[in-house]
Design an enzyme around this catalytic site. Structure first.
Site, PDB file in Angstrom:
ATOM      1  N   TYR A  39       0.839  -1.198   0.000  1.00 18.36           N
ATOM      2  CA  TYR A  39       0.000   0.000   0.000  1.00 18.36           C
ATOM      3  C   TYR A  39       0.875   1.249   0.000  1.00 18.36           C
ATOM      4  CZ  TYR A  39      -3.557   3.399   1.385  1.00 18.36           C
ATOM      5  OH  TYR A  39      -4.395   4.490   1.423  1.00 18.36           O
ATOM      6  N   LYS A  54       1.205   4.228  -2.923  1.00 19.23           N
ATOM      7  CA  LYS A  54       0.987   5.654  -2.693  1.00 19.23           C
ATOM      8  C   LYS A  54       2.234   6.482  -3.009  1.00 19.23           C
ATOM      9  CE  LYS A  54      -3.315   5.343  -1.719  1.00 19.23           C
ATOM     10  NZ  LYS A  54      -4.319   5.902  -2.657  1.00 19.23           N
TER      11      LYS A  54
END
Length: 253
Positions: free
Chosen positions: A147, A151
């Site tokens: 994750y 990002k």
């Protein structure tokens, strides 16, 4: 009337953003894989345009953009890339297919939407893209490895397109909040130490308000929340080892 297209619109931040912009007079278009929730939200917003969509499907994304923008003379004032998924836990304990799916949605989905939206943004005055970033793009976060990596990619794309598309009058920026109280966060079976230390202090409606501010500004990165705002600004001026030390402390159980 200003128009905007929102991915990941059926719940959480996307839904809160759709409600806020609709209430303030914008024409909103809704995209999400959850067709039932999407239809319910569209009805709530007076029959808002909507289409079930997996943002990883590039051809379907292109078709959706063409359909929505055709109703506004081929123009798009704002693209809000809100679609994303989260999987917490030790990197090696998560199946590779889950890592890959996360990266597909969080990164390829943004690429697909930006690429398909470009022709419509280019011909629209004050056109803008807002990407949903994350505090995990400040420094890599344990138990959120893929994750966090996704990002970082969104942040890099945001910065690159902000420079590249400037000559076309298109502004590109992102929202960078820490953990937000959304169904995505609440559904995680494991809460990493950093989530426990920082807490889940923000609501989706606060992110929607940040999106509203961003839609009327020329800022590239918009950290959300006083606590993380201070950490973000500190991270811009301190050496990398200080950021690593801070993240190590936040991630310690």
């Amino acid at each position: 009337m200003n128009n905007m297209l929102i991915s990941g619109a059926a719940s959480g931040i996307g839904a809160a953003t759709a409600r806020l912009f609709h209430a303030r007079g914008w024409r909103v278009g809704l995209l999400d894989v959850d067709e039932r929730a999407l239809t319910a939200l569209a009805a709530e917003l007076g029959g808002a345009w909507h289409a079930p969509l997996d943002v990883v499907d590039g051809a379907a994304v292109k078709t959706a953009l063409a359909d929505f923008c055709a109703q506004s003379g081929g123009r798009l004032r704002l693209l809000f890339n809100g679609a994303g998924i989260l999987r917490t836990g030790a990197f090696a304990d998560i199946e590779l297919e889950q890592h890959a799916r996360l990266v597909e949605i969080n990164v390829l989905g943004v690429l697909n939407l930006c690429h398909a939206a470009y022709p419509y943004l280019k011909v629209t005055p004050e056109a803008q893209v807002i990407n949903m970033g994350s505090a995990s793009a400040l420094y890599g976060v344990p138990q959120l490895a893929s994750y966090s990596a996704s990002k970082f990619a969104v942040r890099g794309l945001t910065e690159a397109l902000e420079l590249e598309w400037r000559e076309h009058g298109i502004r590109v920026g992102d929202l960078i909040p820490p953990f937000v109280n959304t169904p995505m966060v609440r559904s995680q079976a494991q809460r990493p130490a950093v989530m426990q230390r920082l807490g889940v202090r923000l609501e989706a409606e606060q992110i929607a308000e940040a999106a509203w501010k961003q839609a009327h500004a020329r800022r590239v990165h918009r950290p959300v929340g006083l606590q993380f705002g201070l950490l973000f600004n500190l991270g811009q001026i301190t050496p990398g080892w200080v950021n690593r030390l801070l993240m190590g402390w936040l991630s310690r159980r």
